[in-house]
Design a protein around this motif. Structure first.
Motif, PDB file in Angstrom:
ATOM      1  N   ARG A 104     -15.780  35.210  20.450  1.00 33.76           N
ATOM      2  CA  ARG A 104     -15.589  35.208  22.013  1.00 33.76           C
ATOM      3  C   ARG A 104     -14.693  36.359  22.603  1.00 33.76           C
ATOM      4  NH1 ARG A 104     -18.618  31.635  20.720  1.00 33.76           N
ATOM      5  NH2 ARG A 104     -18.386  29.668  21.108  1.00 33.76           N
ATOM      6  N   GLN A 105     -15.065  36.805  23.374  1.00 30.97           N
ATOM      7  CA  GLN A 105     -14.477  37.514  24.365  1.00 30.97           C
ATOM      8  C   GLN A 105     -13.471  36.982  25.513  1.00 30.97           C
ATOM      9  OE1 GLN A 105     -17.683  40.683  25.440  1.00 30.97           O
ATOM     10  NE2 GLN A 105     -16.934  42.182  24.074  1.00 30.97           N
ATOM     11  N   VAL A 106     -12.132  37.071  25.384  1.00 31.96           N
ATOM     12  CA  VAL A 106     -11.658  36.366  26.333  1.00 31.96           C
ATOM     13  C   VAL A 106     -10.689  37.357  26.965  1.00 31.96           C
ATOM     14  CG1 VAL A 106     -11.666  34.443  25.122  1.00 31.96           C
ATOM     15  CG2 VAL A 106      -9.782  35.869  24.648  1.00 31.96           C
ATOM     16  N   PRO A 107     -10.147  37.038  28.427  1.00 33.91           N
ATOM     17  CA  PRO A 107      -9.271  37.971  29.039  1.00 33.91           C
ATOM     18  C   PRO A 107      -7.788  37.920  28.172  1.00 33.91           C
ATOM     19  CG  PRO A 107     -10.335  36.386  30.604  1.00 33.91           C
ATOM     20  CD  PRO A 107     -10.661  35.916  29.147  1.00 33.91           C
ATOM     21  N   PRO A 108      -7.101  39.137  28.378  1.00 32.74           N
ATOM     22  CA  PRO A 108      -5.879  39.290  27.635  1.00 32.74           C
ATOM     23  C   PRO A 108      -4.745  38.404  28.515  1.00 32.74           C
ATOM     24  CG  PRO A 108      -6.348  41.021  29.130  1.00 32.74           C
ATOM     25  CD  PRO A 108      -7.625  40.407  28.893  1.00 32.74           C
ATOM     26  N   GLU A 109      -3.768  38.155  27.637  1.00 35.27           N
ATOM     27  CA  GLU A 109      -2.706  37.342  28.498  1.00 35.27           C
ATOM     28  C   GLU A 109      -1.383  38.184  28.575  1.00 35.27           C
ATOM     29  OE1 GLU A 109      -3.915  33.069  26.150  1.00 35.27           O
ATOM     30  OE2 GLU A 109      -2.463  34.379  25.355  1.00 35.27           O
ATOM     31  N   LEU A 110      -1.240  39.199  27.794  1.00 41.52           N
ATOM     32  CA  LEU A 110      -0.097  40.240  27.663  1.00 41.52           C
ATOM     33  C   LEU A 110      -0.489  41.688  27.903  1.00 41.52           C
ATOM     34  CD1 LEU A 110       2.245  38.607  25.295  1.00 41.52           C
ATOM     35  CD2 LEU A 110       2.595  38.626  27.794  1.00 41.52           C
ATOM     36  N   ALA A 111       0.199  42.433  28.643  1.00 46.52           N
ATOM     37  CA  ALA A 111      -0.032  43.837  28.861  1.00 46.52           C
ATOM     38  C   ALA A 111       1.367  44.435  28.398  1.00 46.52           C
ATOM     39  CB  ALA A 111      -0.667  44.518  29.871  1.00 46.52           C
ATOM     40  N   VAL A 112       1.298  45.203  27.238  1.00 49.19           N
ATOM     41  CA  VAL A 112       2.533  45.906  26.753  1.00 49.19           C
ATOM     42  C   VAL A 112       2.627  47.409  27.161  1.00 49.19           C
ATOM     43  CG1 VAL A 112       4.217  46.168  25.009  1.00 49.19           C
ATOM     44  CG2 VAL A 112       2.610  44.404  24.640  1.00 49.19           C
ATOM     45  N   VAL A 113       3.619  47.911  27.939  1.00 49.13           N
ATOM     46  CA  VAL A 113       3.619  48.793  28.350  1.00 49.13           C
ATOM     47  C   VAL A 113       4.852  49.724  27.534  1.00 49.13           C
ATOM     48  CG1 VAL A 113       4.308  50.494  30.133  1.00 49.13           C
ATOM     49  CG2 VAL A 113       3.059  48.474  30.746  1.00 49.13           C
TER      50      VAL A 113
ATOM     51  N   PRO B  71       0.901  34.838  20.301  1.00 51.11           N
ATOM     52  CA  PRO B  71       0.399  34.329  19.386  1.00 51.11           C
ATOM     53  C   PRO B  71       0.164  32.844  19.550  1.00 51.11           C
ATOM     54  CG  PRO B  71       2.325  35.769  19.296  1.00 51.11           C
ATOM     55  CD  PRO B  71       1.798  35.565  20.641  1.00 51.11           C
ATOM     56  N   GLY B  72      -0.702  32.343  18.628  1.00 52.40           N
ATOM     57  CA  GLY B  72      -1.033  30.846  18.943  1.00 52.40           C
ATOM     58  C   GLY B  72      -1.727  30.594  20.131  1.00 52.40           C
ATOM     59  N   SER B  73      -2.456  31.563  20.952  1.00 53.34           N
ATOM     60  CA  SER B  73      -3.272  31.381  21.919  1.00 53.34           C
ATOM     61  C   SER B  73      -4.266  30.276  21.888  1.00 53.34           C
ATOM     62  CB  SER B  73      -3.974  32.756  22.216  1.00 53.34           C
ATOM     63  OG  SER B  73      -5.037  32.474  23.260  1.00 53.34           O
ATOM     64  N   ARG B  74      -4.414  29.450  22.875  1.00 51.86           N
ATOM     65  CA  ARG B  74      -5.661  28.586  22.584  1.00 51.86           C
ATOM     66  C   ARG B  74      -7.015  28.993  22.552  1.00 51.86           C
ATOM     67  NH1 ARG B  74      -4.724  24.380  20.936  1.00 51.86           N
ATOM     68  NH2 ARG B  74      -6.605  23.623  21.707  1.00 51.86           N
ATOM     69  N   ALA B  75      -7.096  30.626  22.868  1.00 48.69           N
ATOM     70  CA  ALA B  75      -8.368  30.945  22.596  1.00 48.69           C
ATOM     71  C   ALA B  75      -8.904  30.979  21.097  1.00 48.69           C
ATOM     72  CB  ALA B  75      -8.284  32.484  22.699  1.00 48.69           C
TER      73      ALA B  75
ATOM     74  N   GLU C 161      -9.562  34.180  10.568  1.00 44.83           N
ATOM     75  CA  GLU C 161      -9.552  34.271  12.075  1.00 44.83           C
ATOM     76  C   GLU C 161      -8.908  35.665  12.577  1.00 44.83           C
ATOM     77  OE1 GLU C 161      -6.518  32.165  15.561  1.00 44.83           O
ATOM     78  OE2 GLU C 161      -7.372  31.138  13.900  1.00 44.83           O
ATOM     79  N   LEU C 162      -9.526  36.389  13.307  1.00 43.81           N
ATOM     80  CA  LEU C 162      -9.178  37.684  13.769  1.00 43.81           C
ATOM     81  C   LEU C 162      -9.009  37.809  15.158  1.00 43.81           C
ATOM     82  CD1 LEU C 162      -8.764  40.714  12.938  1.00 43.81           C
ATOM     83  CD2 LEU C 162     -11.047  40.988  13.109  1.00 43.81           C
ATOM     84  N   TYR C 163      -7.843  38.572  15.521  1.00 42.59           N
ATOM     85  CA  TYR C 163      -7.894  39.144  16.952  1.00 42.59           C
ATOM     86  C   TYR C 163      -8.074  40.329  17.206  1.00 42.59           C
ATOM     87  CZ  TYR C 163      -5.839  34.266  17.970  1.00 42.59           C
ATOM     88  OH  TYR C 163      -5.687  33.043  17.789  1.00 42.59           O
ATOM     89  N   GLU C 164      -8.859  41.030  17.986  1.00 45.92           N
ATOM     90  CA  GLU C 164      -8.945  42.384  18.171  1.00 45.92           C
ATOM     91  C   GLU C 164      -8.280  42.705  19.544  1.00 45.92           C
ATOM     92  OE1 GLU C 164     -12.839  43.778  17.376  1.00 45.92           O
ATOM     93  OE2 GLU C 164     -12.994  42.414  15.589  1.00 45.92           O
ATOM     94  N   SER C 165      -7.247  43.391  19.530  1.00 46.11           N
ATOM     95  CA  SER C 165      -6.850  43.985  21.128  1.00 46.11           C
ATOM     96  C   SER C 165      -6.957  45.511  20.971  1.00 46.11           C
ATOM     97  CB  SER C 165      -5.480  43.671  20.960  1.00 46.11           C
ATOM     98  OG  SER C 165      -4.463  44.050  19.878  1.00 46.11           O
ATOM     99  N   TYR C 166      -6.766  45.963  22.100  1.00 50.28           N
ATOM    100  CA  TYR C 166      -6.901  47.347  22.426  1.00 50.28           C
ATOM    101  C   TYR C 166      -5.937  47.972  23.313  1.00 50.28           C
ATOM    102  CZ  TYR C 166     -11.768  45.969  20.918  1.00 50.28           C
ATOM    103  OH  TYR C 166     -12.607  45.222  20.277  1.00 50.28           O
ATOM    104  N   THR C 167      -5.818  49.370  23.359  1.00 51.64           N
ATOM    105  CA  THR C 167      -4.878  49.906  24.010  1.00 51.64           C
ATOM    106  C   THR C 167      -5.875  50.624  25.029  1.00 51.64           C
ATOM    107  OG1 THR C 167      -3.187  50.060  22.395  1.00 51.64           O
ATOM    108  CG2 THR C 167      -2.931  51.829  24.165  1.00 51.64           C
ATOM    109  N   ALA C 168      -5.519  50.615  26.354  1.00 54.22           N
ATOM    110  CA  ALA C 168      -6.181  51.409  27.472  1.00 54.22           C
ATOM    111  C   ALA C 168      -5.566  52.780  27.489  1.00 54.22           C
ATOM    112  CB  ALA C 168      -5.731  50.538  28.947  1.00 54.22           C
TER     113      ALA C 168
ATOM    114  N   GLN D 233      -8.817  44.628  29.433  1.00 59.57           N
ATOM    115  CA  GLN D 233      -9.767  44.621  28.484  1.00 59.57           C
ATOM    116  C   GLN D 233      -9.921  43.607  28.003  1.00 59.57           C
ATOM    117  OE1 GLN D 233      -8.573  48.088  26.017  1.00 59.57           O
ATOM    118  NE2 GLN D 233     -10.166  49.559  27.270  1.00 59.57           N
ATOM    119  N   LEU D 234     -11.222  42.905  27.612  1.00 59.39           N
ATOM    120  CA  LEU D 234     -11.525  41.796  26.754  1.00 59.39           C
ATOM    121  C   LEU D 234     -11.262  41.759  25.733  1.00 59.39           C
ATOM    122  CD1 LEU D 234     -14.941  40.812  28.518  1.00 59.39           C
ATOM    123  CD2 LEU D 234     -12.685  39.806  29.178  1.00 59.39           C
ATOM    124  N   GLN D 235     -10.593  40.754  25.137  1.00 56.60           N
ATOM    125  CA  GLN D 235      -9.844  40.776  23.672  1.00 56.60           C
ATOM    126  C   GLN D 235     -11.029  39.802  22.862  1.00 56.60           C
ATOM    127  OE1 GLN D 235      -6.738  42.086  22.942  1.00 56.60           O
ATOM    128  NE2 GLN D 235      -7.568  43.058  24.761  1.00 56.60           N
TER     129      GLN D 235
END
Length: 223
Positions: A15-24, A125-129, A167-174, A197-199
């Motif tokens: 699944r591709q889901v919207p991110p919940e956090l953005a770390v700056v 962590p523990g996202s419903r996604a 189970e794998l979460y893939e996140s990206y850095t803009a 960016q979709l996760q």
């Protein structure tokens, strides 16, 4: 009691889901100071200026996390100490309101001595996604089991086991990096538009089921 045949299948879901956090990520760097104390003093000033900007966006920031503070002798290209000192200090801001994210990064990049990178898009962590993709993987595995059973004239009878494979979460850095020596110093503040960016969330499960007695070609039922 006759033992029923067993079918083991693997189910997958992506699944591709919207991110919940953005770390700056913000790092304040100081060079060429005569003493360690002078470096620390300048770092404290720069960190305070960064903190003041973060305070202005407090409603959009869930929390702040300090990273390494480093102070060390400065070295010249020939490998010897210059007699001066340099150092750096960092902080990460976890942003939940993406509508102000571009403004926040521009403001941080305008702070003297500060370098900004990110955002790193994340799920909590523990996202419903994760739960949703696991359910989809189980559904896929059971569907495959039913197809195998149907191929031999049988039906799924009973669930024996569900094994959570991966189970794998893939996140990206803009790619939105700025520092205090570039465009953020222009007289008119730049407008930085960032699109979340979709996760990618992946899950695999292994399901074991029993099936009813197959009806194989050329074999009478019940034999």
């Amino acid at each position: 009691m006759e033992r029923l045949p067993v079918v083991v299948t693997r189910g997958e879901a992506v699944r591709q889901v919207p991110p919940e956090l953005a770390v700056v990520h913000v790092r304040t760097a100081v060079k060429g100071k005569p003493t360690r104390a002078a470096v620390l003093e300048r770092l404290a000033e720069g960190s305070a200026a960064v903190g003041a900007v973060l305070d202005e966006f407090a409603d959009a920031i869930e929390r702040r996390e300090s990273t390494n503070v480093d102070v060390y002798p400065e070295w010249n290209p020939q490998g010897g100490e210059t007699g001066a000192f340099e150092g750096s200090a960092g902080v990460n801001a976890l942003v939940t309101d993406f509508t102000v994210l571009g403004d926040l990064i521009v403001r941080l990049a305008g702070v003297d001595l500060a370098a900004v990178s990110g955002p790193s898009w994340q799920l909590r962590p523990g996202s419903r996604a994760g739960a949703e993709v696991r359910r989809a993987a189980v559904t896929d595995a059971l569907s495959r089991a039913a197809e195998y059973a149907a191929a031999v004239g049988a039906e799924v009878d009973r669930l024996i086991e569900i094994n959570d494979a991966t189970e794998l979460y893939e996140s990206y850095t803009a790619q939105a990096e700025m520092d205090s020596n570039r465009s953020a110093r222009s007289e008119s503040s730049p407008v930085l538009v960032l699109e979340p960016q979709l996760q990618v969330v992946r899950a695999q499960v292994r399901v074991t089921v029993t099936i009813s007695e197959p009806t194989l070609p050329g074999r009478p039922t019940g034999t």
